[in-house]
Write a protein that holds these residues in place. Structure first.
Motif, PDB file in Angstrom:
ATOM      1  N   ALA A 191      36.349   8.335 -30.735  1.00 28.62           N
ATOM      2  CA  ALA A 191      37.365   8.761 -29.768  1.00 28.62           C
ATOM      3  C   ALA A 191      38.642   7.924 -29.939  1.00 28.62           C
ATOM      4  O   ALA A 191      39.760   8.418 -29.744  1.00 28.62           O
ATOM      5  CB  ALA A 191      36.819   8.629 -28.351  1.00 28.62           C
TER       6      ALA A 191
ATOM      7  N   SER B 232      36.875  10.262 -24.214  1.00 28.00           N
ATOM      8  CA  SER B 232      35.457   9.901 -24.300  1.00 28.00           C
ATOM      9  C   SER B 232      34.605  11.164 -24.319  1.00 28.00           C
ATOM     10  O   SER B 232      34.742  12.008 -23.440  1.00 28.00           O
ATOM     11  CB  SER B 232      35.076   9.034 -23.087  1.00 28.00           C
ATOM     12  OG  SER B 232      33.691   8.773 -23.095  1.00 28.00           O
TER      13      SER B 232
ATOM     14  N   SER C 137      31.229  11.269 -23.955  1.00 25.62           N
ATOM     15  CA  SER C 137      30.238  11.162 -22.876  1.00 25.62           C
ATOM     16  C   SER C 137      30.879  11.004 -21.504  1.00 25.62           C
ATOM     17  O   SER C 137      30.312  11.400 -20.489  1.00 25.62           O
ATOM     18  CB  SER C 137      29.336   9.950 -23.125  1.00 25.62           C
ATOM     19  OG  SER C 137      30.117   8.767 -23.089  1.00 25.62           O
ATOM     20  N   GLY C 138      32.055  10.391 -21.474  1.00 26.64           N
ATOM     21  CA  GLY C 138      32.683  10.069 -20.191  1.00 26.64           C
ATOM     22  C   GLY C 138      32.001   8.913 -19.472  1.00 26.64           C
ATOM     23  O   GLY C 138      32.299   8.631 -18.307  1.00 26.64           O
TER      24      GLY C 138
ATOM     25  N   THR D 288      31.263   5.765 -21.311  1.00 33.49           N
ATOM     26  CA  THR D 288      31.369   4.531 -22.100  1.00 33.49           C
ATOM     27  C   THR D 288      31.904   3.409 -21.202  1.00 33.49           C
ATOM     28  O   THR D 288      32.982   3.531 -20.601  1.00 33.49           O
ATOM     29  CB  THR D 288      32.276   4.777 -23.322  1.00 33.49           C
ATOM     30  OG1 THR D 288      31.662   5.786 -24.116  1.00 33.49           O
ATOM     31  CG2 THR D 288      32.479   3.531 -24.146  1.00 33.49           C
TER      32      THR D 288
ATOM     33  N   VAL E 101      23.997  11.441 -32.921  1.00 33.46           N
ATOM     34  CA  VAL E 101      24.662  10.206 -32.505  1.00 33.46           C
ATOM     35  C   VAL E 101      26.039  10.097 -33.184  1.00 33.46           C
ATOM     36  O   VAL E 101      27.004   9.628 -32.584  1.00 33.46           O
ATOM     37  CB  VAL E 101      23.763   8.987 -32.819  1.00 33.46           C
ATOM     38  CG1 VAL E 101      24.557   7.694 -32.749  1.00 33.46           C
ATOM     39  CG2 VAL E 101      22.592   8.950 -31.839  1.00 33.46           C
TER      40      VAL E 101
ATOM     41  N   LYS F 240      31.945   7.340 -40.115  1.00 35.19           N
ATOM     42  CA  LYS F 240      30.864   8.333 -40.263  1.00 35.19           C
ATOM     43  C   LYS F 240      29.910   7.899 -41.370  1.00 35.19           C
ATOM     44  O   LYS F 240      28.699   7.895 -41.198  1.00 35.19           O
ATOM     45  CB  LYS F 240      31.454   9.665 -40.627  1.00 35.19           C
ATOM     46  CG  LYS F 240      31.537  10.857 -39.804  1.00 35.19           C
ATOM     47  CD  LYS F 240      31.129  11.126 -38.460  1.00 35.19           C
ATOM     48  CE  LYS F 240      31.033  10.057 -37.443  1.00 35.19           C
ATOM     49  NZ  LYS F 240      31.770  10.331 -36.219  1.00 35.19           N
TER      50      LYS F 240
ATOM     51  N   VAL G 200      27.311   4.510 -25.054  1.00 33.59           N
ATOM     52  CA  VAL G 200      27.257   3.048 -24.920  1.00 33.59           C
ATOM     53  C   VAL G 200      27.668   2.674 -23.498  1.00 33.59           C
ATOM     54  O   VAL G 200      28.839   2.437 -23.203  1.00 33.59           O
ATOM     55  CB  VAL G 200      28.148   2.355 -25.981  1.00 33.59           C
ATOM     56  CG1 VAL G 200      28.017   0.839 -25.889  1.00 33.59           C
ATOM     57  CG2 VAL G 200      27.775   2.833 -27.376  1.00 33.59           C
TER      58      VAL G 200
HETATM   59  O1  M6R Z   1      31.214   8.901 -25.532  1.00 36.74           O
HETATM   60  P1  M6R Z   1      32.397   8.235 -26.152  1.00 36.74           P
HETATM   61  O2  M6R Z   1      33.302   9.221 -26.836  1.00 36.74           O
HETATM   62  O3  M6R Z   1      33.164   7.363 -25.204  1.00 36.74           O
HETATM   63  O4  M6R Z   1      31.800   7.297 -27.285  1.00 36.74           O
HETATM   64  C1  M6R Z   1      32.629   6.452 -28.034  1.00 36.74           C
HETATM   65  C2  M6R Z   1      31.884   5.894 -29.214  1.00 36.74           C
HETATM   66  O5  M6R Z   1      30.761   5.177 -28.806  1.00 36.74           O
HETATM   67  C3  M6R Z   1      31.452   6.991 -30.203  1.00 36.74           C
HETATM   68  O6  M6R Z   1      32.528   7.761 -30.642  1.00 36.74           O
HETATM   69  C4  M6R Z   1      30.754   6.375 -31.430  1.00 36.74           C
HETATM   70  O7  M6R Z   1      31.684   5.627 -32.180  1.00 36.74           O
HETATM   71  C5  M6R Z   1      30.073   7.459 -32.268  1.00 36.74           C
HETATM   72  N1  M6R Z   1      28.770   7.005 -32.684  1.00 36.74           N
HETATM   73  C6  M6R Z   1      30.863   7.848 -33.477  1.00 36.74           C
HETATM   74  O8  M6R Z   1      30.210   8.717 -34.329  1.00 36.74           O
END
Ligand code: M6R
Length: 362
Positions: free
Chosen positions: A56, A100, A102-103, A105, A151, A238, A359
């Motif tokens: 993100a 984000s 997931s919203g 993090t 993931v 990636k 996370v």
């Molecule tokens: O849910 P989020 O977009 O906030 O997550 C941010 C990162 O944890 C997420 O993009 C992570 O880097 C991925 N594993 C990337 O492929």
């Protein structure tokens, strides 16, 4: 349900023409870009601060080019875990934007809370619309990617980019930074994008063959200039996430300032370079790599591949597309390359070691 795919990641990569089209359809009504609720008055905003983590964050880095070039708004981009502890001053007329999937993090949410009462507007670009980040924003812009299981983020990234580009165009229009004719050209580039992504997916078989060779590497470099620089960073992330190959990305112009010392016949250099306004500069960086026996894997369109000559190690051909949408398009070969390399190595593509989808701890 993997819909006949071996992995969720491959299914989610393949879904991109449809989900990107859905995001565009949602926001674009005729030639108007419509935002939810009261929307955002970009004539009252003088600067943007964009904050996120991981993939993100790379979407935000890309958006900086769009907001600055199309809408002429100065943009700062920050990693959430750095932003929140640095406690930066937030000048008047700042819009703070959080991206984000997931919203949830933890660092991004904490950064958002830090901006409350300081920023003029808190905007989020999220996939999960019931999330904490969505709930705590003044304006929430959904990306419509659908559930992302892998993931390694793929379709969420391209949908984030799509929504951020629409937002930059909205800002450009409100501020009179682009003529109507220019805006119409950009919107039609966006409308043609799902078709172009579909064509890009067609490179899958040739990417699989290239990935078999790449899977033998221990270290890989990615290079890109301008809009392709954040994409190079995303390509490297990636690849390392799912294939565990050490990958690093640099802005092409930085090559001479250090990383060129790493070049030898064992380090493949992946160059992401559509035939755009910066192509000639990137080709000269490529030649510096090849002169040192570096193996170049070039991602470009047919014109770019032709101009680059016969000395490149591997080629990945992309459809030609207007420069403004190339980051969204070139995300696809970067994802496919990481995917097929991981499959060739036999790693757990959907559940890579040590990583969590969301996370929620610091
Ligand atoms: O849910 P989020 O977009 O906030 O997550 C941010 C990162 O944890 C997420 O993009 C992570 O880097 C991925 N594993 C990337 O492929």
């Amino acid at each position: 349900d993997k819909a006949g795919h071996k992995h969720f990641m491959s299914k989610e990569i393949a879904e991109q023409p449809a989900v990107v089209a859905r995001a565009i359809e949602h926001y674009l009504q005729g030639s108007d870009i419509v935002l939810p609720g009261d929307g955002i008055d970009f004539t009252k905003i003088d600067r943007l601060t964009l904050v996120a983590c991981g993939t993100a964050f790379y979407a935000c880095l890309t958006a900086k080019y769009w907001f600055e070039q199309l809408a002429r708004i100065p943009v700062e981009v920050d990693i959430a875990s750095e932003f929140r502890y640095r406690e930066p001053p937030i000048p008047n007329r700042t819009m703070a934007l959080f991206v984000s999937q997931s919203g949830e993090t933890a660092d991004t949410l904490a950064a958002l809370r830090y901006c409350k009462e300081k920023a003029d507007k808190i905007v989020s670009v999220v996939n999960v619309t019931t999330s904490s980040i969505a709930r705590e924003s003044d304006v929430t812009l959904p990306i419509f990617a659908g559930v992302e299981v892998g993931v390694a983020s793929t379709k969420a990234f391209t949908c984030q980019l799509t929504v951020l580009l629409l937002l930059a165009l909205k800002a450009a229009k409100a501020r009179g930074a682009q003529s109507d004719a220019e805006l119409a050209t950009h919107l039609s580039a966006l409308q043609n994008l799902p078709g172009a992504i579909n064509v890009a997916l067609g490179a899958g078989d040739s990417i699989r063959r290239t990935a078999r060779k790449l899977s033998e590497a221990r270290d890989v470099l990615f290079l890109g200039r301008g809009l392709m620089y954040p994409l190079a960073l995303e390509g490297a992330l990636k690849l390392k996430e799912i294939s565990y190959i050490h990958a690093e990305a640099y802005a092409s112009g930085e090559l001479k300032h250090g990383p060129i010392a790493l070049i030898d016949k064992n380090v493949p250099v992946i160059v992401m370079a559509p035939r755009d306004s910066l192509f000639d500069k990137t080709v000269s960086n490529m030649q510096e790599v090849m002169a040192r026996k570096g193996k170049v894997l070039l991602m470009s369109d047919s014109q770019g591949l032709k101009e680059a000559g016969d000395d490149v190690w591997e080629e990945i051909e992309m459809p030609a597309a207007p420069e403004i949408v190339t980051p969204i398009l070139y995300a696809v070969p970067a994802q496919l390359l990481a995917y097929h390399t991981a499959v060739a190595k036999g790693t757990d593509v959907d559940q890579p070691r040590n990583l969590a989808k969301s996370v929620t701890v610091e």
